[in-house]
Design a protein around this motif. Structure first.
Motif, PDB file in Angstrom:
ATOM      1  N   GLU A 387     -32.955  15.554  58.926  1.00  0.00           N
ATOM      2  CA  GLU A 387     -31.918  14.845  58.538  1.00  0.00           C
ATOM      3  C   GLU A 387     -30.719  14.722  59.549  1.00  0.00           C
ATOM      4  N   PHE A 388     -30.496  15.927  60.137  1.00  0.00           N
ATOM      5  CA  PHE A 388     -29.302  15.788  61.089  1.00  0.00           C
ATOM      6  C   PHE A 388     -29.759  14.866  62.320  1.00  0.00           C
ATOM      7  N   ILE A 389     -31.030  14.914  62.901  1.00  0.00           N
ATOM      8  CA  ILE A 389     -31.557  14.110  64.103  1.00  0.00           C
ATOM      9  C   ILE A 389     -31.661  12.653  63.641  1.00  0.00           C
ATOM     10  N   GLN A 390     -31.872  12.466  62.241  1.00  0.00           N
ATOM     11  CA  GLN A 390     -32.148  11.041  61.832  1.00  0.00           C
ATOM     12  C   GLN A 390     -30.701  10.551  61.646  1.00  0.00           C
ATOM     13  N   MET A 391     -29.458  11.363  61.683  1.00  0.00           N
ATOM     14  CA  MET A 391     -28.140  10.699  61.635  1.00  0.00           C
ATOM     15  C   MET A 391     -28.044   9.946  63.144  1.00  0.00           C
ATOM     16  N   ALA A 392     -28.413  10.311  64.130  1.00  0.00           N
ATOM     17  CA  ALA A 392     -28.518   9.603  65.426  1.00  0.00           C
ATOM     18  C   ALA A 392     -28.989   8.207  65.449  1.00  0.00           C
ATOM     19  N   GLY A 393     -29.730   7.727  64.422  1.00  0.00           N
ATOM     20  CA  GLY A 393     -30.161   6.489  64.271  1.00  0.00           C
ATOM     21  C   GLY A 393     -29.313   5.338  63.825  1.00  0.00           C
ATOM     22  N   THR A 394     -29.329   4.137  63.878  1.00  0.00           N
ATOM     23  CA  THR A 394     -28.669   3.151  63.603  1.00  0.00           C
ATOM     24  C   THR A 394     -28.744   2.924  61.967  1.00  0.00           C
ATOM     25  N   PRO A 395     -27.704   3.155  61.182  1.00  0.00           N
ATOM     26  CA  PRO A 395     -27.916   3.043  59.818  1.00  0.00           C
ATOM     27  C   PRO A 395     -28.111   1.440  59.434  1.00  0.00           C
ATOM     28  N   GLY A 396     -28.679   1.125  58.549  1.00  0.00           N
ATOM     29  CA  GLY A 396     -28.784  -0.303  57.903  1.00  0.00           C
ATOM     30  C   GLY A 396     -27.510  -0.653  57.450  1.00  0.00           C
ATOM     31  N   GLU A 397     -27.207  -2.063  57.658  1.00  0.00           N
ATOM     32  CA  GLU A 397     -25.938  -2.787  57.052  1.00  0.00           C
ATOM     33  C   GLU A 397     -25.779  -2.513  55.617  1.00  0.00           C
ATOM     34  N   LEU A 444      -8.920   0.962  56.879  1.00  0.00           N
ATOM     35  CA  LEU A 444      -9.418   1.775  57.949  1.00  0.00           C
ATOM     36  C   LEU A 444     -11.047   2.119  57.701  1.00  0.00           C
ATOM     37  N   ILE A 445     -11.212   2.343  56.320  1.00  0.00           N
ATOM     38  CA  ILE A 445     -12.604   2.476  55.916  1.00  0.00           C
ATOM     39  C   ILE A 445     -13.585   1.135  55.957  1.00  0.00           C
ATOM     40  N   SER A 446     -13.015   0.022  55.939  1.00  0.00           N
ATOM     41  CA  SER A 446     -13.719  -1.197  56.232  1.00  0.00           C
ATOM     42  C   SER A 446     -13.859  -1.384  57.508  1.00  0.00           C
ATOM     43  N   GLU A 447     -12.830  -1.227  58.549  1.00  0.00           N
ATOM     44  CA  GLU A 447     -13.120  -1.272  59.767  1.00  0.00           C
ATOM     45  C   GLU A 447     -13.729  -0.141  60.458  1.00  0.00           C
ATOM     46  N   SER A 448     -14.510   0.969  59.914  1.00  0.00           N
ATOM     47  CA  SER A 448     -14.943   2.124  60.668  1.00  0.00           C
ATOM     48  C   SER A 448     -16.478   1.650  60.957  1.00  0.00           C
ATOM     49  N   GLY A 449     -16.533   0.413  60.835  1.00  0.00           N
ATOM     50  CA  GLY A 449     -17.430  -0.639  60.947  1.00  0.00           C
ATOM     51  C   GLY A 449     -18.862  -0.765  61.240  1.00  0.00           C
ATOM     52  N   SER A 450     -18.998  -1.082  62.592  1.00  0.00           N
ATOM     53  CA  SER A 450     -20.353  -1.743  62.843  1.00  0.00           C
ATOM     54  C   SER A 450     -21.524  -0.224  62.984  1.00  0.00           C
ATOM     55  N   PRO A 451     -22.667  -0.840  62.644  1.00  0.00           N
ATOM     56  CA  PRO A 451     -23.666   0.464  63.025  1.00  0.00           C
ATOM     57  C   PRO A 451     -23.525   0.999  64.557  1.00  0.00           C
ATOM     58  N   GLU A 452     -23.140   0.066  65.525  1.00  0.00           N
ATOM     59  CA  GLU A 452     -23.262   0.874  66.748  1.00  0.00           C
ATOM     60  C   GLU A 452     -21.887   1.712  66.771  1.00  0.00           C
ATOM     61  N   HIS A 453     -20.920   1.665  66.296  1.00  0.00           N
ATOM     62  CA  HIS A 453     -19.806   2.507  66.149  1.00  0.00           C
ATOM     63  C   HIS A 453     -20.246   3.947  65.731  1.00  0.00           C
ATOM     64  N   MET A 454     -20.795   3.823  64.691  1.00  0.00           N
ATOM     65  CA  MET A 454     -21.380   4.865  63.885  1.00  0.00           C
ATOM     66  C   MET A 454     -22.424   5.824  64.728  1.00  0.00           C
ATOM     67  N   LEU A 455     -23.172   4.945  65.465  1.00  0.00           N
ATOM     68  CA  LEU A 455     -24.166   5.547  66.308  1.00  0.00           C
ATOM     69  C   LEU A 455     -23.522   6.288  67.344  1.00  0.00           C
ATOM     70  N   ARG A 456     -22.392   5.660  67.952  1.00  0.00           N
ATOM     71  CA  ARG A 456     -21.844   6.314  68.975  1.00  0.00           C
ATOM     72  C   ARG A 456     -21.056   7.803  68.810  1.00  0.00           C
ATOM     73  N   ASN A 457     -20.476   7.751  67.748  1.00  0.00           N
ATOM     74  CA  ASN A 457     -19.758   8.893  67.045  1.00  0.00           C
ATOM     75  C   ASN A 457     -20.873  10.127  66.828  1.00  0.00           C
ATOM     76  N   ILE A 458     -22.051   9.747  66.111  1.00  0.00           N
ATOM     77  CA  ILE A 458     -22.959  10.663  65.749  1.00  0.00           C
ATOM     78  C   ILE A 458     -23.717  11.415  67.094  1.00  0.00           C
ATOM     79  N   LEU A 459     -24.033  10.343  68.207  1.00  0.00           N
ATOM     80  CA  LEU A 459     -24.709  10.809  69.246  1.00  0.00           C
ATOM     81  C   LEU A 459     -23.726  11.724  70.065  1.00  0.00           C
ATOM     82  N   THR A 460     -22.437  11.461  69.904  1.00  0.00           N
ATOM     83  CA  THR A 460     -21.344  12.448  70.723  1.00  0.00           C
ATOM     84  C   THR A 460     -21.413  13.750  69.770  1.00  0.00           C
TER      85      THR A 460
END
Length: 463
Positions: A387-397, A444-460
């Motif tokens: 489950e931790f590894i799958q966090m690095a995937g892009t979440p669905g909209e 801020l929650i609404s702007e925490s926004g795109s799946p790409e942004h989430m992906l960048r954080n989790i990969l880091t």
């Protein structure tokens, strides 16, 4: 008959007959408006909180913050930037002692109806009182006595030692392992420093903490520059007036009122493993013995609550969700979160899978707690790791929007409670010197926004 007539007048006889009969409901999704029914007219609001948090800094450095909230009662308290993370130069357990000594019997309480609260975190100690608004003067006086004038008599310290020993025994015998696991995950992640120091007093230190040790700690950390007087449900000018009367020129019982030996260490993430074996065969709340379970908590370093990535991590924590296997059967129980869909719904032998996010001013931890039969420990660890590894995937909209909506809903529901608003005001002002209002946090929650942004954080986070 009044209701029926009102419905007919509002929507028309044809619409009423079509949608009020037992068999007349068409197959229309709940997200679509009913045809032929007029659109509702709602009260117009701008969505902003009119009474913003007001902050005043007194001459001695004490900050006074208030949030007006209508009602007969108020919650007022003092928050101190002090906790178990600041005990590097002292015996571990002082903050735990101060929590038990707060509002001790040596303080002269009035006969007015009040409710006392004491909260101890790793980086903050909170003294709070809920009472009627008309008793504000008495409330601030009691807070001043509790924080700046504790007598710390020998008999009080002896009673506190007994209370601490009892709590340590209860902690080791408690069926709920979450408090102990939280201690262990912090000890493993920050071995021997700051937030990794024990939140509860170690048994060997109970007899080492006396009045001299407590006064030395209080002299370093209980100073006005490290305090916030926060109030919810009162007028700001009235709170400032009481603060000047009881907190401006009050000399602490330990003498000096300026910090002398403050620990400014930054949390150092070390990583590691902490294990404990416990025999719960003799502990039972009834005739049925407690099932033999293995509990694990796996965590990774995240970010502090001062960083921009804090909100995305909060959304991620909500997206993971989880809970106990017995609470998976209904709406609102988190059945759409990943730990329910991917773990509890697929592996019947798992008792629990829950995500937690602990955040501090210089670091944070994203954790998953899971429970299962000891014979399936290896498989449970593999599942949680996946489950931790799958966090690095892009979440669905849809998944991302659902997590954001749930986070905003939880935020707004929690802030309906006056003590929670008090804690929110005090913590934000103590750590940042200002407060973000609920509508700002929702933006801020609404702007925490795109799946790409989430992906960048989790990969880091992971790599």
């Amino acid at each position: 008959s009044v209701t029926v007539s009102g419905s007919i007048d509002s929507y028309g006889l044809a619409a009423y007959r079509r949608y009020s009969g037992s068999g007349g409901y068409p197959n229309i999704p709940l997200s679509s408006p009913l045809p032929g029914v007029p659109s509702p007219t709602f009260a117009s609001v701008d969505g902003l909180e009119k009474s913003e948090t007001r902050i005043t800094t007194l001459e001695n450095g004490l900050r006074v913050a208030s949030q007006n909230k209508f009602g007969q009662f108020c919650t007022v308290g003092i928050l101190v930037n002090s906790g178990s993370r600041h005990e590097t130069k002292y015996p571990s357990g002082i903050a735990h002692f101060l929590e038990k000594l707060a509002f001790s019997v040596s303080i002269a309480f009035s006969n007015s109806p009040i409710l006392l609260h004491v909260f101890l975190c790793r980086d903050t100690t909170m003294y709070a009182i809920s009472a009627e608004v008309k008793g504000l003067d008495t409330v601030v006086s009691l807070l001043s006595d509790a924080v700046l004038q504790p007598r710390l008599l020998d008999e009080e310290i002896e009673m506190t030692q007994m209370a601490v020993r009892f709590e340590l025994e209860d902690l080791n015998m408690r069926p709920d392992p979450e408090p102990l696991l939280t201690e262990m995950i912090h000890a493993a992640a920050y071995r021997g420093n700051t937030v990794g120091l024990p939140r509860f007093c170690p048994g060997d230190n109970v007899d080492k903490i006396d009045q001299a040790v407590l006064h030395g700690y209080l002299r370093s950390y209980y100073c006005p520059q490290r305090m916030v007087l926060a109030g919810v449900g009162i007028e700001h000018e009235q709170l400032v007036k009481c603060a000047r009367r009881y907190l401006l020129n009050t000399r602490p019982v330990w003498g000096e009122a300026t910090p002398t030996d403050v620990d400014l260490s930054v949390a150092q993430y070390t990583g590691g493993i902490v294990k404990m074996e416990k025999d719960m065969s003799d502990v039972s709340l009834g005739p049925t013995p407690i099932p033999e379970l293995a509990h694990i908590m796996i965590g990774l370093e995240s970010c502090s609550f001062l960083e921009d990535d804090f909100i995305p991590f909060a959304v991620l924590n909500m997206m993971m969700g989880g809970g106990g296997s017995f609470s998976a059967g209904g709406p609102g129980k988190g059945m759409f979160t990943r730990l329910y869909l991917n773990v509890l719904n697929r592996h019947h032998w798992m008792y629990n899978a829950t995500a937690y996010h602990h955040s501090y001013e210089d670091s944070g931890l994203l954790c998953i707690h899971a429970s299962a039969d000891p014979r399936q420990l290896r498989e449970m660890v593999e599942i949680i790791t996946r489950e931790f590894i799958q966090m690095a995937g892009t979440p669905g909209e849809m998944e991302l929007e659902r997590a954001k909506t749930q986070l905003k809903s939880m935020l707004m529901m929690n802030l309906e409670s006056r003590p929670v608003v008090f804690e929110d005001v005090g913590r934000q002002v103590l750590s940042t010197g200002k407060r973000k209002l609920p509508h700002e946090l929702c933006a801020l929650i609404s702007e925490s926004g795109s799946p790409e942004h989430m992906l960048r954080n989790i990969l880091t986070l992971l790599f």
